[in-house]
Design a protein around this motif. Structure first.
Motif, PDB file in Angstrom:
ATOM      1  N   GLY A 194       0.808  -1.223   0.000  1.00  0.00           N
ATOM      2  CA  GLY A 194       0.000   0.000   0.000  1.00  0.00           C
ATOM      3  C   GLY A 194       0.834   1.263   0.000  1.00  0.00           C
ATOM      4  O   GLY A 194       0.333   2.338  -0.340  1.00  0.00           O
ATOM      5  N   MET A 195       2.106   1.132   0.393  1.00  0.00           N
ATOM      6  CA  MET A 195       2.962   2.311   0.331  1.00  0.00           C
ATOM      7  C   MET A 195       3.131   2.773  -1.111  1.00  0.00           C
ATOM      8  O   MET A 195       3.293   3.956  -1.378  1.00  0.00           O
ATOM      9  CB  MET A 195       4.336   2.004   0.939  1.00  0.00           C
ATOM     10  CG  MET A 195       4.312   1.881   2.461  1.00  0.00           C
ATOM     11  SD  MET A 195       5.859   1.238   3.122  1.00  0.00           S
ATOM     12  CE  MET A 195       6.986   2.566   2.678  1.00  0.00           C
ATOM     13  N   PHE A 196       3.097   1.819  -2.054  1.00  0.00           N
ATOM     14  CA  PHE A 196       3.417   2.159  -3.445  1.00  0.00           C
ATOM     15  C   PHE A 196       2.252   2.014  -4.417  1.00  0.00           C
ATOM     16  O   PHE A 196       2.134   2.776  -5.356  1.00  0.00           O
ATOM     17  CB  PHE A 196       4.555   1.275  -3.959  1.00  0.00           C
ATOM     18  CG  PHE A 196       5.842   1.506  -3.260  1.00  0.00           C
ATOM     19  CD1 PHE A 196       6.726   2.482  -3.707  1.00  0.00           C
ATOM     20  CD2 PHE A 196       6.182   0.785  -2.127  1.00  0.00           C
ATOM     21  CE1 PHE A 196       7.907   2.714  -3.061  1.00  0.00           C
ATOM     22  CE2 PHE A 196       7.373   1.014  -1.469  1.00  0.00           C
ATOM     23  CZ  PHE A 196       8.232   1.977  -1.927  1.00  0.00           C
ATOM     24  N   GLY A 247      -3.501   2.378   2.975  1.00  0.00           N
ATOM     25  CA  GLY A 247      -2.466   2.599   1.970  1.00  0.00           C
ATOM     26  C   GLY A 247      -2.653   3.891   1.188  1.00  0.00           C
ATOM     27  O   GLY A 247      -1.699   4.453   0.654  1.00  0.00           O
ATOM     28  N   THR A 255      -0.680   6.498   3.262  1.00  0.00           N
ATOM     29  CA  THR A 255       0.691   6.299   3.741  1.00  0.00           C
ATOM     30  C   THR A 255       1.689   6.808   2.710  1.00  0.00           C
ATOM     31  O   THR A 255       1.449   6.697   1.506  1.00  0.00           O
ATOM     32  CB  THR A 255       0.989   4.807   4.002  1.00  0.00           C
ATOM     33  OG1 THR A 255       0.691   4.062   2.816  1.00  0.00           O
ATOM     34  CG2 THR A 255       0.178   4.279   5.165  1.00  0.00           C
ATOM     35  N   VAL A 301       3.714   6.962  -1.635  1.00  0.00           N
ATOM     36  CA  VAL A 301       2.657   7.155  -2.623  1.00  0.00           C
ATOM     37  C   VAL A 301       1.311   7.048  -1.919  1.00  0.00           C
ATOM     38  O   VAL A 301       0.815   5.961  -1.665  1.00  0.00           O
ATOM     39  CB  VAL A 301       2.751   6.111  -3.756  1.00  0.00           C
ATOM     40  CG1 VAL A 301       1.638   6.349  -4.772  1.00  0.00           C
ATOM     41  CG2 VAL A 301       4.101   6.191  -4.437  1.00  0.00           C
ATOM     42  N   GLY A 302       0.730   8.167  -1.559  1.00  0.00           N
ATOM     43  CA  GLY A 302      -0.571   8.174  -0.897  1.00  0.00           C
ATOM     44  C   GLY A 302      -1.548   8.973  -1.739  1.00  0.00           C
ATOM     45  O   GLY A 302      -1.584  10.194  -1.674  1.00  0.00           O
TER      46      GLY A 302
HETATM   47 NA    NA Z   1       0.547   4.632   0.266  1.00  0.00          NA
END
Ligand code: NA
Ligand code: NA
Lengths: 445, 172, 327
Positions: A346-348, A387, A390, A393-394
């Motif tokens: 979820g970060m990306f 995600g 975060t 990439v949010g």
């Molecule tokens: Na994210």
């Protein structure tokens, strides 16, 4: 060529480029293009770059074009336009004035009203991005104007936007339902209580924030008469009317959730002209701003989509799931591992991308553990929603950044997000520990 | 010249947004009142979406409205930050290049083969593809011109990004 | 070992996924593990609307193409989507597969697009479900808000229906809220999407199928295989039709039972009424013939051949039963 290695290098490269101030869309699309080229060039074992040009360009094109070439996503420019037009027509200012005079005793009352507004808007749209774009355009500038802390004014709406997919209707639940062959109507019901708990959590964050730092939300100092209160409430009728039109139209079978955006924009324009608060010039300007804002969101989303296709080629996702499968964890540990995987991805990656990459392998795995797929769906959607806010990439944060422009840098928004994230983690643990919260309503069906 | 063209494209995108909004509203009204509709609304809306999203790309680029993370670069000296802007444009040029080549191939393909959408009107597939190619290409040119301008500015000792006073970081 | 990438826009659940998995396993079995597929589900590599070009450009070596997204490129395959009277899944699948596999003109037409046909796994017979109303005769179509697709949808419109565009996944809410009165669909899909909860009647049309959905390969990837591998692909590809028919026939029957249990009235459209549908929709068959001719194919000839194949497999079924019921 080891696909997983290429994938991990790509994640690192994205972080590096973002740190070097490369626009997010370019970083994602650029790294994904190079990575895709490398994988296609090595596909037969030996390095054959001449065979990589066509598939790379085809993949890059179809994934970005198909994202834009979408009927369902037409609701995003339209809802963004609604925010801009409602602002120019004073519809949003009126409702904010009402919120302010009515919630004068509540610490951070306007921020709370914004989050509640997000909750209400979630009931009419299935997309978190649409929710954040519309509410962001409506709420954040007003809060900034009222002297709210920049972090609070932006982060509250970015977080509130994540309710969009938890509270029905929800595009993410539909996709999950298709992948797991579970009842979409049961999934919708399952999301209601966790969605409301998340909403309550956000309200608590705002309450504590403003209690500890009253300057973050300047209180209204004047004296308000009952007459003024009544007046403010009456003046906010256009916003109420728009809400009634959307909810009545969707649930009354007059239009679909996608069509609602267009109908609502048309209604806002008519109200604006009828009240003589909107001019053609202002309308055109609002639509120009809409186009610029929508374009920058879509460009990032297109970059993210290309990145997902590239990650699919690398085989990173199945490798991770296979590793977890082979570890033969106990049920609680498995759940923890799944949470970590989804938070890392979820970060990306974007929520839909993560689902199509992981669910085909994840669902059979959790089934062997006897997990309830409806409850697991709520857990997954909550993780994916987290995600959206975060770093690095949010998408929801970028949406808000697009609204407020240079006034509030992204890292300020992320720093405000941290407080909302902490409560999100608590809510997540709650949802995971007590499946009944998700399963209570579907059981009534 | 470039700026005027950008403005024109932006206004065309505005018209596309108005178009898709009206198209959907009209089809809802026709359905609710006359129990009729507009054929192939979905196809027309998706084609208009391409115009609405892709045509403003150059204007977005010119307005430096692409979203960036400045958290790390803020600690660097101004000059270095200016060079990072140039670097970002260079990455953008590289990232958009495959899209232009692919967009060209795809546009050519649908024109040559006469591809069309399934529907009551059998609308052709080429307009959306051609608009896409045009929008991305124009954004590429805009980005290239901007990058060259930025390099020239740095060489001449002029700033590229605004020298706003550093805002003291509030505690998180 | 040769590993081929396969792009599939659908999920890894349901009859279509089960058939695809069967195909992959069958190819591996026939080649003793020398030819394996790596499936990317859910359109992770490309969506359905980009499948033909993506496979031709070898984004994936193979993948699923749904003809309705490519009325021009997949014109020959589109014969399986026409309202040609047949509601038997097995007959339709086998006829489509033999036509695609046997015709040199189609083979050449696909080769020009850098594609090779491998096998078909269709959806199935088109029926229509309604809420608060029922279609017992063709005249009752008039004035109804209908979610309709393809030539079937066009014909509903010709009989006075108001066509509403929405995906099959949105049909549940559309029926529930009254936005649409009726939704065109397939029996197994009705049950899979729980539409019986919001339907009062389901009319069996026995009109035709939506069937042009199958596996295609990139021509270079295909040409690089050895003869034994190509034979395995042909055998497994043809076998998919039987496998899919077995699954879908059972699913469709079970779905009708589910609907009955949920209190949905199952209506069989009278033969004379059905003939009116067939007659009216024939103009779309003529339209298809013209399109096929324009693409350099012999439209009328292909249609003739397809009808003959439907006849042939219909007789085989009547004489010997379905393959899975033969011992
Ligand atoms: Na994210
Ligand atoms: Na929602």
């Amino acid at each position: 060529m080891d696909g997983t290695l290429v994938g991990l290098v790509a994640f690192a490269a994205v972080i590096g480029l973002l740190a070097l101030r490369v626009p997010i869309a370019f970083a994602l699309a650029g790294v994904a293009s190079v990575g895709t080229f490398v994988i296609f060039a090595f596909r037969t074992g030996a390095f054959a770059p001449e065979r990589a040009f066509r598939p790379t360009s085809s993949l890059v094109f179809s994934n970005s074009f198909d994202l834009i070439h979408s009927y369902d996503l037409s609701m995003i420019p339209l809802f963004v336009a609604l925010g801009h037009i409602a602002y120019k027509a004073d519809i949003t200012t009126a409702i904010y004035h009402a919120a302010r005079v009515w919630l004068v005793k509540v610490p951070g009352g306007v921020a709370m009203a914004s989050v509640l507004g997000c909750g209400g808007f979630s009931a009419i749209t299935g997309s978190s991005i649409a929710c954040a774009s519309t509410m962001g355009r409506i709420c954040s500038p007003e809060m900034l104007r009222l002297g709210y802390d920049k972090r609070l004014a932006t982060a509250s709406v970015a977080a509130g936007g994540t309710l969009g997919s938890l509270i029905p209707p929800s595009v993410l639940f539909i996709i999950y339902g298709i992948f797991t062959e579970t009842s979409i109507s049961k999934l919708f019901l399952a999301g209601v209580i966790p969605g409301l708990i998340s909403l309550a959590g956000f309200l608590i964050v705002i309450f504590v924030w403003v209690k500890r730092d009253p300057a973050a939300a300047p209180a209204f100092t004047g004296v308000i008469t009952a007459r003024e209160k009544a007046r403010a409430a009456l003046d906010s009728w256009p916003a109420v009317a728009l809400f009634v039109i959307i909810v009545g139209g969707i649930y009354g079978g007059i239009f679909t959730a996608t069509e609602a955006a267009a109908v609502c924009v048309s209604a806002a324009v008519i109200i604006g002209f009828a009240q003589r608060k909107l001019t053609f010039r202002a309308l055109w300007e609002a639509l120009r701003e809409t186009c610029i804002q929508t374009t920058s969101i879509f460009l990032i989303a297109a970059g993210a989509k290309i990145f997902v296709a590239f990650i699919a080629l690398t085989g990173v996702a199945p490798d991770i799931v296979t590793a977890v499968t082979e570890a033969q964890l106990s049920a609680p540990l498995l759940l923890a591992a799944i949470a970590v995987i989804y938070l890392l991805l979820g970060m990306f990656l974007d929520p839909i991308g993560i689902m199509v990459l992981t669910l085909p392998l994840m669902v059979p795995l959790v089934e062997t553990y006897g997990f309830d797929l409806i409850w697991f769906g709520v857990v997954v959607i909550k993780l994916l929603e987290i995600g959206l806010i975060t770093p690095p990439v949010g998408l929801n944060v970028f949406v808000i950044a697009g609204v407020v422009g240079k006034e509030v840098p992204i890292d300020r928004i992320f720093s405000g997000i941290l407080r909302f994230l902490s409560i999100d983690v608590l809510v997540l643990v709650l949802i995971m520990s007590f499946p009944v919260l998700s399963l209570l309503l579907p059981a009534t069906m | 010249m470039l700026a005027r063209l950008e403005r024109l494209l932006l206004d065309l995108a505005v018209i596309a947004v108005i178009g898709l909004g009206l198209l959907i509203t009209l089809s809802v009204i026709l359905r609710a009142t006359l129990n009729s509709g507009i054929p192939d609304t979905v196809v027309m809306v998706t084609e208009l979406m391409v115009a609405a999203i892709v045509l403003p790309l150059a204007a977005t680029t010119a307005a430096r409205a692409h979203i960036v993370v400045e958290f790390v670069s803020n600690y660097l000296p101004w000059r270095a930050q200016d060079w990072l802007v140039v670097f970002g444009s260079a990455v953008g040029l590289a990232a958009l290049a495959p899209l232009i080549w692919a967009g060209w191939r795809e546009a050519l393909h649908v024109i040559e083969s006469g591809s069309f959408f399934f529907g009551q009107l059998s609308l052709p597939k080429w307009p959306g593809r051609v608009i896409f190619l045009f929008g991305i290409s124009f954004c590429w040119i805009r980005l290239a011109v901007m990058m060259l301008g930025d390099i020239a500015a740095i060489r001449a000792g002029r700033p590229v990004i605004e020298r706003a006073p550093h805002i003291p970081q509030e505690e998180i | 070992e040769t590993r081929l990438f396969f792009g599939e826009a659908g999920p890894n659940r349901g009859a279509r996924a089960e058939t695809l998995n069967w195909f992959v396993d069958d190819v591996a079995r026939r080649t003793e593990g020398q030819l394996v597929f790596d499936i990317q589900w859910g359109g992770a590599l490309f969506k359905a609307g980009a499948a033909a070009q993506s496979i031709a450009d070898s984004v994936a070596d193979a993948g699923t193409i749904i003809a309705v997204y490519f009325p021009q490129e997949m014109v020959a395959y589109g014969v399986a989507d026409l309202p040609i009277k047949n509601s038997d899944a097995w007959v339709g699948l086998r006829a489509t597969d033999e036509l695609m596999r046997g015709s040199d003109a189609i083979k050449q037409n696909l080769a020009d697009q850098n594609l090779v046909y491998i096998g078909t796994f269709t959806t199935s017979a088109v029926h229509i479900g309604c809420k608060g109303t029922a279609i017992r005769s063709v005249d009752e179509i008039e004035g109804k808000k209908v979610r309709g697709v393809g030539a079937y949808g066009k014909t509903f419109a010709d009989f006075g229906a108001n066509l509403v565009s929405m995906s099959i996944y949105d049909a549940y809410q559309g029926l529930d809220s009254g936005l649409i009165d009726c939704s065109q669909g397939y029996s197994y899909a009705v049950a899979a999407l729980k539409q019986q909860e919001v339907m009062d009647s389901y009319t069996l049309l026995d009109w035709g199928q939506v069937g042009a959905l199958g596996v295609f390969m990139n021509k270079q990837s295909y040409d690089a295989l050895d003869d034994a591998q190509k034979e395995a692909l042909a055998a497994s590809g043809a076998g998919m039709a039987d496998k899919m028919a077995e699954l879908i026939t059972a699913d469709n029957e079970a779905a009708i039972e589910t609907m009955k249990e949920a209190g949905v009235e199952i209506i069989e459209l009278p033969e004379a009424e059905r003939d009116r549908l067939v007659e009216r929709s024939s103009s779309y068959i003529d339209e298809w013939v013209a399109q096929a001719d324009a693409a350099g194919l012999d439209g009328a000839g292909l249609l003739e051949e397809y009808r003959g194949l439907l006849e042939k497999y219909g007789q085989e079924r009547d004489a010997e039963g379905y393959p899975w019921t033969r011992n």
